[in-house]
Scaffold this motif. Structure first.
Motif, PDB file in Angstrom:
ATOM      1  N   ARG A 141       0.823  -1.204   0.000  1.00 24.28           N
ATOM      2  CA  ARG A 141       0.000   0.000   0.000  1.00 24.28           C
ATOM      3  C   ARG A 141       0.857   1.254   0.000  1.00 24.28           C
ATOM      4  NH1 ARG A 141      -4.979   0.497  -2.014  1.00 24.28           N
ATOM      5  NH2 ARG A 141      -6.167   2.131  -0.970  1.00 24.28           N
ATOM      6  N   LEU A 142       2.118   1.126   0.395  1.00 25.56           N
ATOM      7  CA  LEU A 142       3.037   2.265   0.455  1.00 25.56           C
ATOM      8  C   LEU A 142       3.910   2.371  -0.784  1.00 25.56           C
ATOM      9  CD1 LEU A 142       4.180   1.567   4.125  1.00 25.56           C
ATOM     10  CD2 LEU A 142       2.412   3.183   3.398  1.00 25.56           C
ATOM     11  N   SER A 143       3.672   1.495  -1.765  1.00 29.17           N
ATOM     12  CA  SER A 143       4.530   1.401  -2.944  1.00 29.17           C
ATOM     13  C   SER A 143       3.762   1.759  -4.210  1.00 29.17           C
ATOM     14  CB  SER A 143       5.071  -0.032  -3.060  1.00 29.17           C
ATOM     15  OG  SER A 143       4.044  -0.905  -3.540  1.00 29.17           O
ATOM     16  N   SER A 144       4.416   1.579  -5.358  1.00 29.76           N
ATOM     17  CA  SER A 144       3.732   1.818  -6.634  1.00 29.76           C
ATOM     18  C   SER A 144       2.729   0.721  -6.954  1.00 29.76           C
ATOM     19  CB  SER A 144       4.768   1.923  -7.765  1.00 29.76           C
ATOM     20  OG  SER A 144       5.395   0.672  -7.985  1.00 29.76           O
ATOM     21  N   ALA A 146       0.285  -0.130  -4.919  1.00 30.34           N
ATOM     22  CA  ALA A 146      -0.789   0.072  -3.941  1.00 30.34           C
ATOM     23  C   ALA A 146      -2.141  -0.424  -4.433  1.00 30.34           C
ATOM     24  CB  ALA A 146      -0.872   1.549  -3.570  1.00 30.34           C
ATOM     25  N   ALA A 147      -2.378  -0.361  -5.733  1.00 29.83           N
ATOM     26  CA  ALA A 147      -3.706  -0.695  -6.264  1.00 29.83           C
ATOM     27  C   ALA A 147      -4.102  -2.147  -6.042  1.00 29.83           C
ATOM     28  CB  ALA A 147      -3.765  -0.354  -7.749  1.00 29.83           C
ATOM     29  N   VAL A 148      -3.129  -3.043  -5.857  1.00 29.93           N
ATOM     30  CA  VAL A 148      -3.497  -4.452  -5.651  1.00 29.93           C
ATOM     31  C   VAL A 148      -4.215  -4.634  -4.317  1.00 29.93           C
ATOM     32  CG1 VAL A 148      -1.592  -5.289  -7.073  1.00 29.93           C
ATOM     33  CG2 VAL A 148      -1.304  -5.168  -4.589  1.00 29.93           C
ATOM     34  N   LEU A 149      -4.146  -3.621  -3.450  1.00 29.14           N
ATOM     35  CA  LEU A 149      -4.835  -3.678  -2.162  1.00 29.14           C
ATOM     36  C   LEU A 149      -6.053  -2.762  -2.116  1.00 29.14           C
ATOM     37  CD1 LEU A 149      -1.863  -3.814   0.375  1.00 29.14           C
ATOM     38  CD2 LEU A 149      -3.182  -5.701  -0.581  1.00 29.14           C
ATOM     39  N   ASP A 150      -6.541  -2.343  -3.263  1.00 31.42           N
ATOM     40  CA  ASP A 150      -7.745  -1.517  -3.272  1.00 31.42           C
ATOM     41  C   ASP A 150      -8.889  -2.257  -2.577  1.00 31.42           C
ATOM     42  OD1 ASP A 150      -6.519   0.560  -4.538  1.00 31.42           O
ATOM     43  OD2 ASP A 150      -7.455   0.241  -6.493  1.00 31.42           O
ATOM     44  N   GLY A 151      -9.584  -1.545  -1.721  1.00 32.56           N
ATOM     45  CA  GLY A 151     -10.650  -2.128  -0.919  1.00 32.56           C
ATOM     46  C   GLY A 151     -10.247  -2.302   0.525  1.00 32.56           C
ATOM     47  N   GLY A 220      12.221   7.604   4.622  1.00 32.92           N
ATOM     48  CA  GLY A 220      11.083   8.372   4.141  1.00 32.92           C
ATOM     49  C   GLY A 220      10.156   7.502   3.316  1.00 32.92           C
ATOM     50  N   ARG A 221       9.035   8.070   2.925  1.00 31.59           N
ATOM     51  CA  ARG A 221       8.056   7.304   2.148  1.00 31.59           C
ATOM     52  C   ARG A 221       8.627   6.859   0.803  1.00 31.59           C
ATOM     53  NH1 ARG A 221       2.640   6.736   2.716  1.00 31.59           N
ATOM     54  NH2 ARG A 221       2.632   8.302   4.372  1.00 31.59           N
ATOM     55  N   ALA A 222       9.363   7.747   0.143  1.00 27.67           N
ATOM     56  CA  ALA A 222       9.914   7.412  -1.168  1.00 27.67           C
ATOM     57  C   ALA A 222      10.957   6.306  -1.067  1.00 27.67           C
ATOM     58  CB  ALA A 222      10.520   8.657  -1.811  1.00 27.67           C
ATOM     59  N   GLY A 223      11.798   6.370  -0.038  1.00 29.28           N
ATOM     60  CA  GLY A 223      12.826   5.341   0.107  1.00 29.28           C
ATOM     61  C   GLY A 223      12.246   3.978   0.421  1.00 29.28           C
ATOM     62  N   LEU A 224      11.212   3.945   1.265  1.00 27.38           N
ATOM     63  CA  LEU A 224      10.556   2.685   1.580  1.00 27.38           C
ATOM     64  C   LEU A 224       9.891   2.112   0.338  1.00 27.38           C
ATOM     65  CD1 LEU A 224       9.706   0.620   3.722  1.00 27.38           C
ATOM     66  CD2 LEU A 224       7.732   2.078   4.222  1.00 27.38           C
ATOM     67  N   ALA A 225       9.183   2.956  -0.408  1.00 30.67           N
ATOM     68  CA  ALA A 225       8.517   2.498  -1.632  1.00 30.67           C
ATOM     69  C   ALA A 225       9.529   1.956  -2.631  1.00 30.67           C
ATOM     70  CB  ALA A 225       7.720   3.645  -2.247  1.00 30.67           C
ATOM     71  N   ALA A 226      10.679   2.611  -2.749  1.00 28.81           N
ATOM     72  CA  ALA A 226      11.700   2.165  -3.702  1.00 28.81           C
ATOM     73  C   ALA A 226      12.205   0.776  -3.368  1.00 28.81           C
ATOM     74  CB  ALA A 226      12.856   3.163  -3.724  1.00 28.81           C
ATOM     75  N   ILE A 228      10.545  -1.620  -1.649  1.00 29.57           N
ATOM     76  CA  ILE A 228       9.490  -2.598  -1.918  1.00 29.57           C
ATOM     77  C   ILE A 228       9.350  -2.821  -3.421  1.00 29.57           C
ATOM     78  CG2 ILE A 228       7.023  -3.072  -1.694  1.00 29.57           C
ATOM     79  CD1 ILE A 228       7.096  -1.364   0.888  1.00 29.57           C
ATOM     80  N   ASP A 229       9.378  -1.745  -4.187  1.00 25.38           N
ATOM     81  CA  ASP A 229       9.271  -1.867  -5.639  1.00 25.38           C
ATOM     82  C   ASP A 229      10.416  -2.696  -6.209  1.00 25.38           C
ATOM     83  OD1 ASP A 229       6.968  -0.373  -5.699  1.00 25.38           O
ATOM     84  OD2 ASP A 229       7.942   1.492  -6.302  1.00 25.38           O
ATOM     85  N   ALA A 230      11.621  -2.510  -5.664  1.00 28.10           N
ATOM     86  CA  ALA A 230      12.778  -3.264  -6.150  1.00 28.10           C
ATOM     87  C   ALA A 230      12.600  -4.747  -5.896  1.00 28.10           C
ATOM     88  CB  ALA A 230      14.048  -2.744  -5.484  1.00 28.10           C
ATOM     89  N   GLU A 231      12.012  -5.100  -4.759  1.00 28.27           N
ATOM     90  CA  GLU A 231      11.839  -6.522  -4.467  1.00 28.27           C
ATOM     91  C   GLU A 231      10.693  -7.126  -5.277  1.00 28.27           C
ATOM     92  OE1 GLU A 231      11.957  -7.349  -0.306  1.00 28.27           O
ATOM     93  OE2 GLU A 231      14.037  -6.664  -0.186  1.00 28.27           O
ATOM     94  N   MET A 232       9.687  -6.334  -5.579  1.00 25.85           N
ATOM     95  CA  MET A 232       8.656  -6.813  -6.505  1.00 25.85           C
ATOM     96  C   MET A 232       9.267  -7.067  -7.885  1.00 25.85           C
ATOM     97  SD  MET A 232       5.562  -7.254  -5.252  1.00 25.85           S
ATOM     98  CE  MET A 232       4.325  -6.849  -6.491  1.00 25.85           C
TER      99      MET A 232
END
Length: 314
Positions: A141-144, A146-151, A220-226, A228-232
Motif C-alpha cells: 500500500r506504500l509502494s507503486s 498500492a492498487a493491488v490492495l484496493d478495498g 522516508g516514504r519514497a525510500g521505503l517504496a523504492a 518494496i518496488d525493487a523486491e517486486m
C-alpha cells in the motif's frame, strides 16, 4: 533502556514515538489508529477480539488457506470458524460466503503464506466486521503497487507485520482500526498502579517502535517504496527466468512478491534438499509440493537460484 509505556512519566518520548509511527502508517490503509504488538498472530487475535466485543461478532469466516493464527484466535475467543473454499488462484471465493454475515467477522487475506495471493478485499460488505490479515502484502500500500490492495480501506481492522516488508526485527507488528478510539476502549483495562490504560493483550512493553521509527525517518516514504518496488521487480525477474526454462514451470504470475514454481519432472522436495544458499523453500498447493521464493531479500539473485535448481536436476 528499560522503558515501560504504561508509565508515561518514565517513557514520555517512547509513547510519543509509537503514536507517531502509527499515525504515519494508518492513513495509508484508511485506518484512524492502532498500536504495536510483537507479531501478526497477536495482531489478528486482537482484531478478532475487538470484532467480538465492539460489533458483537460471534463467528469467524475466513478462507481455507487463511493463516493458522486465524484458527488459533477463533479457538481462544470461543468463536466457531467457518472456512470458505478458494479458487484456482488461492483467493477466497466470495460467491461461497455464507448468505447471512450479520453475526460474523470475515477475515480477508492480503498475501497468503504459500502463494502470496490476495483475497477480493471488497468482499463481505454485509459482515458485521471485516478484518484484513495484511501481514505480508500490507506494505504494498506504500509502494507503486498500492492498487493491488484496493478495498483494504473499507476494513474495520488490519494486521500488518513490520518484520517483513517494513524491514524490522522479527517481533514487530501493528494492529490498526477504522475506529481506533472505539476499539481501544473495548480492549482497555485499568489498574490503580498504571499511569495509562493497558490496551490490548500485552501488559507493559518497551520502546518497540524505535527501530521502525528510525527506518521510516531514514528512508522516508519514497525510500521505503523504492525498496518494496525493487523486491517486486526481483520477483518478476525470477518469474521471467522460470518461464523461459523448459525444465521448469511457474504456478502463476506473482502478485505480491511470492514466486511459486517447480521442476516439470522429479521430486521437488528431493531437489530442494540438494540445494544450499538458493532462496528456495517449499509449500504444498492443491496437494502438490512447489518451490516458494519470497522477495524479501534485496541481495537475492534470481539467476543464481534458477541455475542452482537446474544443476540439482542433473
Amino acid at each position: 533502556m528499560n522503558q515501560n509505556l504504561l508509565q508515561p512519566d518514565s517513557a514520555p518520548r517512547a509513547r510519543l514515538l509509537e503514536q507517531r509511527v502509527v499515525d504515519w502508517l494508518a492513513p495509508a490503509f484508511g485506518m484512524t489508529g492502532g498500536h504495536l504488538v510483537p507479531d501478526s498472530t497477536l495482531a489478528n487475535l486482537t482484531a478478532l477480539w475487538a470484532a467480538r466485543d465492539v460489533a458483537g461478532a460471534r463467528r469467524v469466516v475466513a478462507s481455507a488457506v487463511a493463516h493458522v493464527s486465524i484458527a488459533k484466535s477463533a479457538r481462544i475467543l470461543g468463536m466457531p470458524l467457518v472456512e470458505v473454499p478458494v479458487d484456482a488462484a488461492q483467493r477466497l471465493r466470495s460467491d461461497l460466503l455464507p448468505a447471512d454475515l450479520s453475526d460474523a467477522v470475515v477475515v480477508l487475506t492480503a498475501g497468503t503464506t504459500a502463494t502470496g495471493s490476495i483475497d477480493p478485499l471488497d468482499a463481505a460488505s454485509t459482515a458485521v466486521w471485516r478484518h484484513v490479515d495484511a501481514a505480508w502484502a500490507g506494505p504494498l500500500r506504500l509502494s507503486s503497487h498500492a492498487a493491488v490492495l484496493d478495498g483494504i480501506e473499507h476494513a474495520d481492522s488490519i494486521a500488518l507485520s513490520a518484520h517483513k516488508w517494513l524491514y524490522q526485527p522479527k517481533e514487530s507488528a501493528l494492529v490498526m482500526f477504522a475506529d481506533a478510539a472505539k476499539a481501544h476502549e473495548s480492549l482497555s483495562f485499568g489498574g490503580s498502579y498504571l499511569g495509562a490504560a493497558n490496551i490490548g493483550l500485552l501488559g507493559s512493553h518497551g520502546a518497540a517502535a524505535l527501530p521502525l521509527a528510525a527506518t521510516l525517518l531514514a528512508w522516508g516514504r519514497a525510500g521505503l517504496a523504492a525498496r518494496i518496488d525493487a523486491e517486486m521487480a526481483l520477483a518478476g525477474r525470477l518469474a521471467d527466468r522460470v518461464r523461459a526454462e523448459p525444465e521448469l514451470q511457474l504456478w502463476a504470475e506473482p502478485v505480491a512478491g511470492v514466486v511459486v514454481w517447480r521442476p516439470h519432472a522429479g521430486d521437488a522436495v528431493q531437489v530442494r534438499d540438494r540445494l544450499s544458499d538458493a532462496w528456495v523453500s517449499t509449500a504444498v498447493v492443491d496437494g502438490q509440493t512447489w518451490f516458494r521464493s519470497v522477495a524479501a531479500n534485496p541481495l537475492a539473485d534470481p539467476d543464481h537460484v534458477v541455475d542452482a535448481v537446474l544443476a540439482a536436476l542433473g
